[in-house]
Design a protein around this motif. Structure first.
Motif, PDB file in Angstrom:
ATOM      1  N   TYR B   2       0.982  -0.866   0.424  1.00  0.00           N
ATOM      2  CA  TYR B   2      -0.203   0.013  -0.362  1.00  0.00           C
ATOM      3  C   TYR B   2       0.466   1.163  -0.158  1.00  0.00           C
ATOM      4  O   TYR B   2       0.350   2.114   0.922  1.00  0.00           O
ATOM      5  CB  TYR B   2      -1.210   0.117   1.401  1.00  0.00           C
ATOM      6  CG  TYR B   2      -2.098  -1.117   0.582  1.00  0.00           C
ATOM      7  CD1 TYR B   2      -1.417  -2.086   2.024  1.00  0.00           C
ATOM      8  CD2 TYR B   2      -2.815  -1.377  -0.002  1.00  0.00           C
ATOM      9  CE1 TYR B   2      -2.063  -3.563   2.013  1.00  0.00           C
ATOM     10  CE2 TYR B   2      -3.682  -2.408   0.071  1.00  0.00           C
ATOM     11  CZ  TYR B   2      -3.608  -3.608   1.080  1.00  0.00           C
ATOM     12  OH  TYR B   2      -4.367  -4.891   1.066  1.00  0.00           O
ATOM     13  N   GLU B  42      -4.292  -9.855  -7.041  1.00  0.00           N
ATOM     14  CA  GLU B  42      -5.224  -9.124  -6.166  1.00  0.00           C
ATOM     15  C   GLU B  42      -6.329  -8.894  -6.370  1.00  0.00           C
ATOM     16  O   GLU B  42      -7.503  -9.273  -6.593  1.00  0.00           O
ATOM     17  CB  GLU B  42      -4.893  -9.064  -4.769  1.00  0.00           C
ATOM     18  CG  GLU B  42      -4.058  -9.304  -3.576  1.00  0.00           C
ATOM     19  CD  GLU B  42      -3.652  -9.141  -2.728  1.00  0.00           C
ATOM     20  OE1 GLU B  42      -5.301  -8.360  -2.155  1.00  0.00           O
ATOM     21  OE2 GLU B  42      -2.675  -9.801  -1.976  1.00  0.00           O
ATOM     22  N   LEU B  46     -10.071 -10.500  -7.641  1.00  0.00           N
ATOM     23  CA  LEU B  46     -11.231 -10.244  -6.374  1.00  0.00           C
ATOM     24  C   LEU B  46     -12.310  -9.670  -8.240  1.00  0.00           C
ATOM     25  O   LEU B  46     -13.383 -10.377  -7.882  1.00  0.00           O
ATOM     26  CB  LEU B  46     -11.401  -8.131  -6.289  1.00  0.00           C
ATOM     27  CG  LEU B  46     -10.380  -8.478  -4.771  1.00  0.00           C
ATOM     28  CD1 LEU B  46      -9.705  -6.931  -4.086  1.00  0.00           C
ATOM     29  CD2 LEU B  46     -11.167  -9.063  -3.411  1.00  0.00           C
ATOM     30  N   GLU B  63     -18.706  -5.016  -1.810  1.00  0.00           N
ATOM     31  CA  GLU B  63     -17.060  -5.462  -1.024  1.00  0.00           C
ATOM     32  C   GLU B  63     -15.911  -5.428  -2.279  1.00  0.00           C
ATOM     33  O   GLU B  63     -14.894  -5.012  -1.679  1.00  0.00           O
ATOM     34  CB  GLU B  63     -16.722  -6.275   0.392  1.00  0.00           C
ATOM     35  CG  GLU B  63     -18.144  -6.478   0.978  1.00  0.00           C
ATOM     36  CD  GLU B  63     -19.345  -7.331   0.443  1.00  0.00           C
ATOM     37  OE1 GLU B  63     -20.175  -6.734   0.100  1.00  0.00           O
ATOM     38  OE2 GLU B  63     -18.893  -8.188   0.713  1.00  0.00           O
ATOM     39  N   ASP B  64     -16.153  -6.486  -3.140  1.00  0.00           N
ATOM     40  CA  ASP B  64     -15.037  -6.414  -3.368  1.00  0.00           C
ATOM     41  C   ASP B  64     -14.439  -5.706  -4.604  1.00  0.00           C
ATOM     42  O   ASP B  64     -13.526  -5.102  -4.967  1.00  0.00           O
ATOM     43  CB  ASP B  64     -15.559  -7.413  -4.534  1.00  0.00           C
ATOM     44  CG  ASP B  64     -15.590  -9.661  -3.806  1.00  0.00           C
ATOM     45  OD1 ASP B  64     -16.242 -10.203  -4.125  1.00  0.00           O
ATOM     46  OD2 ASP B  64     -14.681  -9.623  -2.888  1.00  0.00           O
ATOM     47  N   PHE B  66     -15.304  -2.775  -4.179  1.00  0.00           N
ATOM     48  CA  PHE B  66     -14.095  -1.619  -2.593  1.00  0.00           C
ATOM     49  C   PHE B  66     -12.500  -2.662  -2.956  1.00  0.00           C
ATOM     50  O   PHE B  66     -11.764  -1.152  -3.043  1.00  0.00           O
ATOM     51  CB  PHE B  66     -14.956  -1.619  -1.732  1.00  0.00           C
ATOM     52  CG  PHE B  66     -16.262  -0.409  -1.715  1.00  0.00           C
ATOM     53  CD1 PHE B  66     -16.891  -1.234  -1.092  1.00  0.00           C
ATOM     54  CD2 PHE B  66     -16.641   0.513  -3.277  1.00  0.00           C
ATOM     55  CE1 PHE B  66     -18.532  -0.680  -1.205  1.00  0.00           C
ATOM     56  CE2 PHE B  66     -17.670   0.521  -3.104  1.00  0.00           C
ATOM     57  CZ  PHE B  66     -18.677   0.285  -2.296  1.00  0.00           C
ATOM     58  N   GLY B  67     -12.790  -3.418  -2.433  1.00  0.00           N
ATOM     59  CA  GLY B  67     -11.274  -3.808  -2.523  1.00  0.00           C
ATOM     60  C   GLY B  67     -10.647  -3.776  -3.511  1.00  0.00           C
ATOM     61  O   GLY B  67      -9.106  -3.464  -3.977  1.00  0.00           O
ATOM     62  N   LEU B  69     -10.562  -1.753  -5.879  1.00  0.00           N
ATOM     63  CA  LEU B  69     -10.565   0.779  -6.157  1.00  0.00           C
ATOM     64  C   LEU B  69      -9.332   0.182  -4.880  1.00  0.00           C
ATOM     65  O   LEU B  69      -8.642   1.305  -5.523  1.00  0.00           O
ATOM     66  CB  LEU B  69     -11.451   0.980  -5.728  1.00  0.00           C
ATOM     67  CG  LEU B  69     -11.210   2.047  -5.008  1.00  0.00           C
ATOM     68  CD1 LEU B  69     -11.256   2.947  -6.641  1.00  0.00           C
ATOM     69  CD2 LEU B  69     -12.715   2.931  -4.919  1.00  0.00           C
ATOM     70  N   VAL B  70      -9.534  -0.103  -4.060  1.00  0.00           N
ATOM     71  CA  VAL B  70      -7.734  -0.249  -3.211  1.00  0.00           C
ATOM     72  C   VAL B  70      -6.943  -0.535  -3.834  1.00  0.00           C
ATOM     73  O   VAL B  70      -5.508  -0.250  -3.416  1.00  0.00           O
ATOM     74  CB  VAL B  70      -8.030  -0.902  -1.330  1.00  0.00           C
ATOM     75  CG1 VAL B  70      -6.923  -0.903  -0.548  1.00  0.00           C
ATOM     76  CG2 VAL B  70      -9.149   0.091  -1.116  1.00  0.00           C
ATOM     77  N   HIS B  71      -6.771  -1.638  -4.076  1.00  0.00           N
ATOM     78  CA  HIS B  71      -5.651  -1.946  -5.206  1.00  0.00           C
ATOM     79  C   HIS B  71      -5.103  -1.708  -6.053  1.00  0.00           C
ATOM     80  O   HIS B  71      -3.755  -0.839  -6.325  1.00  0.00           O
ATOM     81  CB  HIS B  71      -5.697  -3.367  -5.550  1.00  0.00           C
ATOM     82  CG  HIS B  71      -5.805  -4.705  -4.340  1.00  0.00           C
ATOM     83  ND1 HIS B  71      -4.315  -4.842  -3.712  1.00  0.00           N
ATOM     84  CD2 HIS B  71      -6.771  -5.869  -3.813  1.00  0.00           C
ATOM     85  CE1 HIS B  71      -4.754  -6.267  -2.844  1.00  0.00           C
ATOM     86  NE2 HIS B  71      -6.515  -5.741  -2.617  1.00  0.00           N
ATOM     87  N   LEU B  73      -6.437   1.740  -6.473  1.00  0.00           N
ATOM     88  CA  LEU B  73      -5.551   3.008  -5.951  1.00  0.00           C
ATOM     89  C   LEU B  73      -3.934   2.868  -5.610  1.00  0.00           C
ATOM     90  O   LEU B  73      -3.229   3.492  -5.760  1.00  0.00           O
ATOM     91  CB  LEU B  73      -5.798   4.081  -4.571  1.00  0.00           C
ATOM     92  CG  LEU B  73      -7.910   4.363  -4.655  1.00  0.00           C
ATOM     93  CD1 LEU B  73      -8.407   4.390  -4.055  1.00  0.00           C
ATOM     94  CD2 LEU B  73      -7.082   5.251  -6.098  1.00  0.00           C
ATOM     95  N   SER B  74      -3.575   1.705  -5.113  1.00  0.00           N
ATOM     96  CA  SER B  74      -2.310   1.658  -4.557  1.00  0.00           C
ATOM     97  C   SER B  74      -1.439   1.465  -5.835  1.00  0.00           C
ATOM     98  O   SER B  74       0.158   1.596  -5.772  1.00  0.00           O
ATOM     99  CB  SER B  74      -2.601   0.164  -3.805  1.00  0.00           C
ATOM    100  OG  SER B  74      -3.230   0.183  -3.091  1.00  0.00           O
ATOM    101  N   VAL B  76      -1.807   2.884  -8.635  1.00  0.00           N
ATOM    102  CA  VAL B  76      -1.278   4.178  -9.119  1.00  0.00           C
ATOM    103  C   VAL B  76      -0.270   5.264  -8.231  1.00  0.00           C
ATOM    104  O   VAL B  76       0.486   5.663  -8.662  1.00  0.00           O
ATOM    105  CB  VAL B  76      -2.979   4.788  -9.299  1.00  0.00           C
ATOM    106  CG1 VAL B  76      -2.784   6.498  -9.375  1.00  0.00           C
ATOM    107  CG2 VAL B  76      -3.722   4.284 -10.493  1.00  0.00           C
ATOM    108  N   ARG B  77      -0.770   4.502  -6.790  1.00  0.00           N
ATOM    109  CA  ARG B  77       0.099   5.850  -6.005  1.00  0.00           C
ATOM    110  C   ARG B  77       2.247   5.416  -6.724  1.00  0.00           C
ATOM    111  O   ARG B  77       2.516   6.017  -6.427  1.00  0.00           O
ATOM    112  CB  ARG B  77       0.009   5.411  -4.535  1.00  0.00           C
ATOM    113  CG  ARG B  77       0.975   5.554  -3.548  1.00  0.00           C
ATOM    114  CD  ARG B  77       0.050   7.337  -3.482  1.00  0.00           C
ATOM    115  NE  ARG B  77       1.208   7.895  -2.233  1.00  0.00           N
ATOM    116  CZ  ARG B  77       1.490   9.464  -2.237  1.00  0.00           C
ATOM    117  NH1 ARG B  77       1.299  10.054  -2.905  1.00  0.00           N
ATOM    118  NH2 ARG B  77       2.147   9.516  -1.042  1.00  0.00           N
TER     119      ARG B  77
END
Lengths: 185, 199
Positions: B2, B42, B46, B63-64, B66-67, B69-71, B73-74, B76-77
């Motif tokens: 992350y 990951e 999902l 939920e999948d 959103f999960g 989405l988090v991956h 965003l990581s 892109v970061r």
């Protein structure tokens, strides 16, 4: 997108924010307190700002005001802005405050940041133009990154001015080369 | 995970002194790239999960999603941190040419990666061809000097038989003093091999 490559912007977005999740999220291991790879709604997690920002915009989580902007800090800054140790609270105080302000719904964040900056800037400028190197190092440890940049810019322009007045050698060894090491034979 | 390792790379650039290069941290870079592949796999898992449940991947927000989405965003970061790291180092290299000239001293050369050396060579070659085309040496001092010749003392053993611009050979042994044309002396002074004598 002028900030994309900017290092200070990247580091300012890495500051931690406390969020409360509104929806369940599956398949991510960011919540250290949950046993499985998912986050339950209503759980509180500390996330870096870049992640919290996106989740807040899509209403998956809500952001809370970080502790460095709380009432205690405001009172201290109101009393004597120049002495408050902002670096230990948040080295990117102003940038972070500007980013957080529209999201947390804090209306007087802007004026509060401005007045704090104005008061501290007076000190920074005065010290930069007058103090010798050794004396000012104590007060530098309380400055945020932005203030430190301003201080160094003022110092270097003072040094350049003095050099111009005295008229030293025009060419010097390029600063980038640093200290020379004698090559071991 | 992350974005933390990528942030460490960026911190390296921030905490170093201005314009000083640290050795190219290829280990950390490889770790960040490995993390990116992990995030990607990951994310795919999902998405596959959602497809198996028969949900429309584009519109359902469970939920999948959103999960994933988090991956995303990581990823892109991480990309942003890596790009910034490479970009800042390239910027420092470009500025180096104006300060130190087209020959890099050894202490800087060992801090560069293979690609950065190639970049530096190509950049200085294109700069040279540009300067020869407009027939002007842009790397000299911008302020016209009062005196075209200056007195210098040699600090380091440069060697003998260096050919100067007016086709004379000079013998630069340590601690010898010379009266040189300003443009010749400049490149040696900026590399720290000579110093200017004033007064």
């Amino acid at each position: 997108m002028a900030n994309y490559y900017d290092i200070d912007d990247i580091l300012a977005e890495e500051e931690l924010v406390s969020v409360v999740f509104q929806k369940a999220v599956n398949g991510v291991g960011i919540d250290p307190s949950s046993e499985t790879d998912s986050v339950e709604p209503g759980s509180k997690v500390e996330l870096p700002f870049w992640l919290a920002h996106e989740l807040h915009l899509r209403q998956i989580a809500t952001m809370k005001l970080p502790p460095c902007f709380n009432q205690k800090t405001r009172l201290e800054l109101g009393a004597d802005a120049a002495c408050v140790d902002l670096r230990s609270r948040c080295p990117y105080f102003y940038e972070f405050g500007c980013k957080i302000a529209p999201l947390v719904g804090d209306r007087d964040m802007g004026s509060f940041l401005l007045s704090a900056f104005k008061n501290r800037y007076q000190e920074v400028l005065a010290k930069a133009h007058t103090a010798a190197f050794a004396a000012a190092s104590k007060s530098l440890t309380v400055l945020t990154k932005e203030e430190t940049n301003l201080y160094e810019a003022a110092q270097s322009s003072m040094a350049a001015f003095k050099k111009w007045r005295i008229g030293g050698p025009r060419f010097q060894k390029a600063a980038v080369l640093g200290r020379k090491r004698k090559p071991t034979e | 995970m992350y974005g933390r390792k990528a942030c460490q790379l960026v911190k390296e650039l921030a905490t170093g002194e201005k314009e000083q290069l640290t050795p190219f941290n290829s280990d950390q870079l490889d770790q960040v790239i490995a993390e990116c592949s992990q995030h990607y796999s990951e994310l795919q898992a999902l998405i596959r999960n959602m497809q198996e449940k028969g949900l429309d991947v584009q519109t359902t927000k469970n939920e999948d999603h959103f999960g994933a989405l988090v991956h995303h965003l990581s990823l892109v970061r991480n990309k942003r941190c890596l790009m910034s790291y490479l970009y800042k180092r390239a910027e420092i290299l470009r500025n180096l040419i104006w300060k130190v000239g087209t020959m890099l001293p050894q202490e800087i050369q060992e801090k560069l990666s293979h690609f950065e050396e190639e970049y530096f060579k190509k950049h200085s070659a294109s700069l040279k061809s540009y300067m020869s085309r407009i027939d002007l040496d842009l790397a000299v001092d911008m302020v016209p000097p009062k005196d075209p010749y200056i007195q210098v003392r040699v600090l380091d053993d440069i060697g003998e038989g260096i050919v100067l611009s007016d086709d004379k050979t000079a013998n630069f042994t340590c601690h010898s003093m010379h009266f040189l044309k300003r443009t010749d002396a400049e490149q040696f002074i900026s590399r720290g091999l000579m110093e200017e004598l004033t007064g």
